[in-house]
Design a protein around this motif. Structure first.
Motif, PDB file in Angstrom:
ATOM      1  N   PRO A   1       0.766  -1.210  -0.267  1.00  0.00           N
ATOM      2  CA  PRO A   1      -0.176   0.366   0.172  1.00  0.00           C
ATOM      3  C   PRO A   1       0.375   1.517  -0.104  1.00  0.00           C
ATOM      4  CG  PRO A   1       0.092  -0.707   2.405  1.00  0.00           C
ATOM      5  CD  PRO A   1       1.096  -1.954   1.438  1.00  0.00           C
ATOM      6  N   GLY A   2       0.270   2.249  -0.347  1.00  0.00           N
ATOM      7  CA  GLY A   2       0.936   3.266  -0.716  1.00  0.00           C
ATOM      8  C   GLY A   2       0.699   4.752   0.115  1.00  0.00           C
ATOM      9  N   PRO A   3       0.787   5.668  -0.003  1.00  0.00           N
ATOM     10  CA  PRO A   3       0.163   6.777   1.136  1.00  0.00           C
ATOM     11  C   PRO A   3      -1.119   6.855   0.509  1.00  0.00           C
ATOM     12  CG  PRO A   3       2.361   7.705  -0.010  1.00  0.00           C
ATOM     13  CD  PRO A   3       1.954   6.210  -0.803  1.00  0.00           C
ATOM     14  N   GLY A   4      -2.262   6.990   1.547  1.00  0.00           N
ATOM     15  CA  GLY A   4      -3.320   6.759   1.934  1.00  0.00           C
ATOM     16  C   GLY A   4      -3.941   5.657   1.067  1.00  0.00           C
ATOM     17  N   GLU A   5      -3.720   4.576   1.259  1.00  0.00           N
ATOM     18  CA  GLU A   5      -4.152   3.319   0.599  1.00  0.00           C
ATOM     19  C   GLU A   5      -3.716   1.970   1.713  1.00  0.00           C
ATOM     20  OE1 GLU A   5      -2.772   3.746  -4.175  1.00  0.00           O
ATOM     21  OE2 GLU A   5      -1.346   1.958  -2.635  1.00  0.00           O
ATOM     22  N   VAL A   6      -4.933   1.372   1.755  1.00  0.00           N
ATOM     23  CA  VAL A   6      -4.619   0.536   1.967  1.00  0.00           C
ATOM     24  C   VAL A   6      -5.098  -1.625   2.002  1.00  0.00           C
ATOM     25  CG1 VAL A   6      -6.687  -1.318   4.295  1.00  0.00           C
ATOM     26  CG2 VAL A   6      -6.668   0.822   3.554  1.00  0.00           C
ATOM     27  N   LEU A   7      -4.042  -2.363   2.322  1.00  0.00           N
ATOM     28  CA  LEU A   7      -3.863  -3.822   1.783  1.00  0.00           C
ATOM     29  C   LEU A   7      -4.800  -4.100   2.367  1.00  0.00           C
ATOM     30  CD1 LEU A   7      -2.179  -6.055   0.137  1.00  0.00           C
ATOM     31  CD2 LEU A   7      -1.051  -5.866   2.308  1.00  0.00           C
ATOM     32  N   ILE A   8      -5.417  -5.244   1.770  1.00  0.00           N
ATOM     33  CA  ILE A   8      -6.690  -6.230   2.334  1.00  0.00           C
ATOM     34  C   ILE A   8      -6.475  -7.353   2.110  1.00  0.00           C
ATOM     35  CG2 ILE A   8      -9.299  -6.303   2.699  1.00  0.00           C
ATOM     36  CD1 ILE A   8      -9.638  -3.508   1.713  1.00  0.00           C
ATOM     37  N   GLN A   9      -6.947  -8.397   3.159  1.00  0.00           N
ATOM     38  CA  GLN A   9      -7.072  -9.640   2.735  1.00  0.00           C
ATOM     39  C   GLN A   9      -8.477 -10.306   2.404  1.00  0.00           C
ATOM     40  OE1 GLN A   9      -5.694 -12.668   5.863  1.00  0.00           O
ATOM     41  NE2 GLN A   9      -5.972 -13.875   4.453  1.00  0.00           N
ATOM     42  N   VAL A  10      -7.911 -10.388   0.778  1.00  0.00           N
ATOM     43  CA  VAL A  10      -9.447 -10.960   0.284  1.00  0.00           C
ATOM     44  C   VAL A  10     -10.033 -11.766   0.871  1.00  0.00           C
ATOM     45  CG1 VAL A  10     -10.936 -10.634  -1.767  1.00  0.00           C
ATOM     46  CG2 VAL A  10      -9.017  -8.777  -0.951  1.00  0.00           C
ATOM     47  N   LYS A  11     -11.777 -11.459   1.597  1.00  0.00           N
ATOM     48  CA  LYS A  11     -11.961 -12.880   1.745  1.00  0.00           C
ATOM     49  C   LYS A  11     -13.060 -13.196   0.695  1.00  0.00           C
ATOM     50  CE  LYS A  11     -10.797 -13.377   5.819  1.00  0.00           C
ATOM     51  NZ  LYS A  11      -9.961 -14.509   6.442  1.00  0.00           N
TER      52      LYS A  11
ATOM     53  N   PRO B   1      -9.837  -8.142 -12.511  1.00  0.00           N
ATOM     54  CA  PRO B   1     -11.210  -7.710 -12.005  1.00  0.00           C
ATOM     55  C   PRO B   1     -11.394  -8.204 -10.831  1.00  0.00           C
ATOM     56  CG  PRO B   1     -10.979  -9.500 -14.036  1.00  0.00           C
ATOM     57  CD  PRO B   1      -9.758  -9.420 -13.048  1.00  0.00           C
ATOM     58  N   GLY B   2     -12.891  -6.885 -10.675  1.00  0.00           N
ATOM     59  CA  GLY B   2     -13.743  -7.461  -9.361  1.00  0.00           C
ATOM     60  C   GLY B   2     -13.206  -5.791  -8.755  1.00  0.00           C
ATOM     61  N   SER B   3     -14.903  -5.404  -8.100  1.00  0.00           N
ATOM     62  CA  SER B   3     -15.491  -3.849  -8.250  1.00  0.00           C
ATOM     63  C   SER B   3     -15.047  -3.861  -6.674  1.00  0.00           C
ATOM     64  CB  SER B   3     -16.179  -3.276  -8.745  1.00  0.00           C
ATOM     65  OG  SER B   3     -17.050  -4.099  -8.563  1.00  0.00           O
ATOM     66  N   GLU B   4     -16.108  -4.988  -6.078  1.00  0.00           N
ATOM     67  CA  GLU B   4     -15.969  -4.882  -4.782  1.00  0.00           C
ATOM     68  C   GLU B   4     -16.069  -6.255  -4.086  1.00  0.00           C
ATOM     69  OE1 GLU B   4     -20.610  -4.772  -3.281  1.00  0.00           O
ATOM     70  OE2 GLU B   4     -21.009  -5.416  -5.576  1.00  0.00           O
ATOM     71  N   ALA B   5     -15.428  -5.790  -2.586  1.00  0.00           N
ATOM     72  CA  ALA B   5     -14.183  -6.915  -2.037  1.00  0.00           C
ATOM     73  C   ALA B   5     -14.697  -7.084  -0.680  1.00  0.00           C
ATOM     74  CB  ALA B   5     -13.284  -7.303  -2.363  1.00  0.00           C
ATOM     75  N   SER B   6     -14.412  -7.391   0.782  1.00  0.00           N
ATOM     76  CA  SER B   6     -14.574  -7.319   1.682  1.00  0.00           C
ATOM     77  C   SER B   6     -13.325  -8.674   2.548  1.00  0.00           C
ATOM     78  CB  SER B   6     -15.559  -8.188   1.862  1.00  0.00           C
ATOM     79  OG  SER B   6     -16.261  -9.342   2.106  1.00  0.00           O
ATOM     80  N   GLY B   7     -12.953  -7.846   3.298  1.00  0.00           N
ATOM     81  CA  GLY B   7     -12.115  -8.538   4.069  1.00  0.00           C
ATOM     82  C   GLY B   7     -11.536  -8.301   5.153  1.00  0.00           C
ATOM     83  N   VAL B   8     -10.029  -8.624   5.561  1.00  0.00           N
ATOM     84  CA  VAL B   8      -9.430  -7.882   6.789  1.00  0.00           C
ATOM     85  C   VAL B   8      -8.283  -7.113   6.293  1.00  0.00           C
ATOM     86  CG1 VAL B   8      -8.237  -8.901   8.731  1.00  0.00           C
ATOM     87  CG2 VAL B   8     -10.204 -10.256   8.222  1.00  0.00           C
TER      88      VAL B   8
ATOM     89  N   GLY C   1      -6.216  -5.864  11.073  1.00  0.00           N
ATOM     90  CA  GLY C   1      -6.509  -6.816  11.823  1.00  0.00           C
ATOM     91  C   GLY C   1      -8.581  -6.420  12.109  1.00  0.00           C
ATOM     92  N   ASP C   2      -8.640  -4.776  10.647  1.00  0.00           N
ATOM     93  CA  ASP C   2     -10.197  -4.568  11.380  1.00  0.00           C
ATOM     94  C   ASP C   2     -10.584  -5.444   9.706  1.00  0.00           C
ATOM     95  OD1 ASP C   2      -9.787  -2.956  13.144  1.00  0.00           O
ATOM     96  OD2 ASP C   2     -10.270  -0.955  11.854  1.00  0.00           O
ATOM     97  N   ARG C   3     -11.754  -5.746  10.141  1.00  0.00           N
ATOM     98  CA  ARG C   3     -13.223  -6.251   9.080  1.00  0.00           C
ATOM     99  C   ARG C   3     -13.602  -4.971   8.286  1.00  0.00           C
ATOM    100  NH1 ARG C   3     -17.332  -7.815  10.816  1.00  0.00           N
ATOM    101  NH2 ARG C   3     -17.436  -9.648   9.551  1.00  0.00           N
ATOM    102  N   VAL C   4     -13.340  -4.918   6.704  1.00  0.00           N
ATOM    103  CA  VAL C   4     -13.250  -3.651   6.043  1.00  0.00           C
ATOM    104  C   VAL C   4     -14.349  -4.143   4.295  1.00  0.00           C
ATOM    105  CG1 VAL C   4     -12.104  -2.458   6.614  1.00  0.00           C
ATOM    106  CG2 VAL C   4     -11.188  -3.862   4.918  1.00  0.00           C
ATOM    107  N   PHE C   5     -14.785  -3.109   4.319  1.00  0.00           N
ATOM    108  CA  PHE C   5     -15.739  -3.300   3.140  1.00  0.00           C
ATOM    109  C   PHE C   5     -14.914  -2.289   1.912  1.00  0.00           C
ATOM    110  CE2 PHE C   5     -18.572  -1.484  -0.250  1.00  0.00           C
ATOM    111  CZ  PHE C   5     -18.915  -2.048  -1.144  1.00  0.00           C
TER     112      PHE C   5
ATOM    113  N   ILE D   1     -14.123   0.435   4.338  1.00  0.00           N
ATOM    114  CA  ILE D   1     -15.282   0.857   5.234  1.00  0.00           C
ATOM    115  C   ILE D   1     -14.987   0.562   6.449  1.00  0.00           C
ATOM    116  CG2 ILE D   1     -16.652   3.402   4.636  1.00  0.00           C
ATOM    117  CD1 ILE D   1     -18.434   1.392   3.999  1.00  0.00           C
ATOM    118  N   PRO D   2     -14.905   0.149   7.624  1.00  0.00           N
ATOM    119  CA  PRO D   2     -15.319  -0.832   8.346  1.00  0.00           C
ATOM    120  C   PRO D   2     -17.570  -2.185   8.453  1.00  0.00           C
ATOM    121  CG  PRO D   2     -14.246   0.215  10.152  1.00  0.00           C
ATOM    122  CD  PRO D   2     -14.785   1.538   8.331  1.00  0.00           C
ATOM    123  N   LEU D   3     -16.836  -3.160   8.060  1.00  0.00           N
ATOM    124  CA  LEU D   3     -18.229  -3.479   8.095  1.00  0.00           C
ATOM    125  C   LEU D   3     -18.410  -3.367   9.460  1.00  0.00           C
ATOM    126  CD1 LEU D   3     -16.973  -6.904   6.592  1.00  0.00           C
ATOM    127  CD2 LEU D   3     -18.770  -5.470   5.486  1.00  0.00           C
TER     128      LEU D   3
END
Length: 327
Positions: A25-35, A61-68, A82-86, A106-108
């Motif tokens: 992740p760069g500035p203003g970005e988040v790395l998410i483990q996709v579920k 591809p894939g526009s929307e995802a949820s994960g940690v 550790g936060d659960r997010v969309f 945003i947090p789930l």
């Protein structure tokens, strides 16, 4: 990590499942483990280079995802590891890890599972913005939803009912319409076997509808606009039917009606505070059981190309979800 990659624009069968390096992740970005990653019709356009946004090849591809959340770039403070997010964006969801814009993350809500989280906020966010902010749908009005069995269409049916409207659902098969009825549609129109305009005249006793929600376009747009009542609002949501219709503008003049564009993705950037309010409302309704996505089918990551093919062939009712890691 494993990811579905689009290396050349084309149909879903050209996509490949590959091992690729984990992103940072760069500035203003988040790395998410996709579920889980929920698919939408624009995903089928993006891989064919037919959408407004054109990612640089290769991309997942894939526009929307949820994960940690796994890590954050500089300046991100509203989520932590550790936060659960969309999250949502133009691409990136069909992978075990995804870098996302923190502003679109945003947090789930507590108690919401990953599949529901990945399936709810994009479709319902689009439809709620359309009905609340753009159409200003009022209790007691009549809402016509075209393509009512698709992801955003079915969300519009459910939200229209919840907001106090009388909902007319239009779709291509009786099986799809049965699901629309379960979600709250009062009247049903099979527009492959029935005349759309004549049925609307019959249902509304010639008054026409107050709002048309149209994610389809193509040959249904003009008869839908002709079916508006006085001061009706026609919502331009998308063009899943393939062709972008050319509308005679005298139709808007004759009925004092409005043709209103709906672009939820840009709305989230231009009006983030209002979008957050909408998301809070939708999260509350979801946790209260007032809204829920209809999951047509779940797929593995390796089956994602088939999921996109099924979507293109109109085999999906509601949402198709790629489950990358079970809870």
């Amino acid at each position: 990590m494993k990811a579905i990659l689009c290396r050349a624009f084309g149909l879903p069968d050209t996509l490949t499942l590959e091992d690729v390096p984990s992103p940072m992740p760069g500035p203003g970005e988040v790395l998410i483990q996709v579920k889980a990653c929920s698919l939408n019709f624009p995903d089928t356009l993006t891989i064919r280079n037919m959408y407004q946004f054109k990612p640089v090849l290769p991309f997942s591809p894939g526009s929307e995802a949820s994960g940690v959340v796994k890590a954050m770039g500089a300046g991100v403070t509203h989520v932590k590891p550790g936060d659960r997010v969309f999250t949502f964006g133009t691409h990136g969801g069909l992978a075990e890890e995804r870098v996302a814009d923190a502003r679109a993350t945003i947090p789930l809500p507590d108690g919401m599972d990953y599949v529901t989280g990945a399936s709810t906020l994009y479709a319902f966010g689009t439809s709620y913005h359309a009905l609340k902010d753009r159409a200003q749908l009022k209790e007691g009005e009549t809402l016509l939803v075209l393509g009512a069995a698709g992801g955003v269409g079915l969300a519009a049916v459910e939200l229209g009912k919840l907001m106090g409207a009388t909902v007319i659902a239009a779709a291509s098969t009786d099986e799809k319409l049965a699901v629309c009825q379960e979600k709250g549609a009062t009247f049903l129109i099979n527009y492959t076997t029935e005349d759309l305009r004549e049925r609307i005249k019959e249902i509304t006793e010639g008054k026409g509808v107050d709002v048309v929600y149209d994610p389809v376009g193509d040959r249904w747009a003009e008869p839908a606009i002709r079916s508006l009542g006085w001061r009706g609002r026609y919502l331009v949501v998308g063009f899943a039917g393939g062709d972008i219709p050319k509308i005679p503008l005298n139709l808007a003049l004759l009925k004092g009606s409005s043709i209103v564009g709906v672009f939820w993705g840009m709305f989230t950037q231009k009006e983030p505070a209002l979008n957050r309010q909408n998301m809070q409302t939708l999260a509350m309704w979801a946790t209260e059981g007032k809204i829920s996505p209809h999951i047509s089918k779940r797929y593995t990551l390796a089956e994602a190309p088939q999921a996109l093919t099924d979507m293109m062939e109109r085999k999906i009712v509601g949402k198709a979800v790629v489950v990358i890691e079970e809870e």
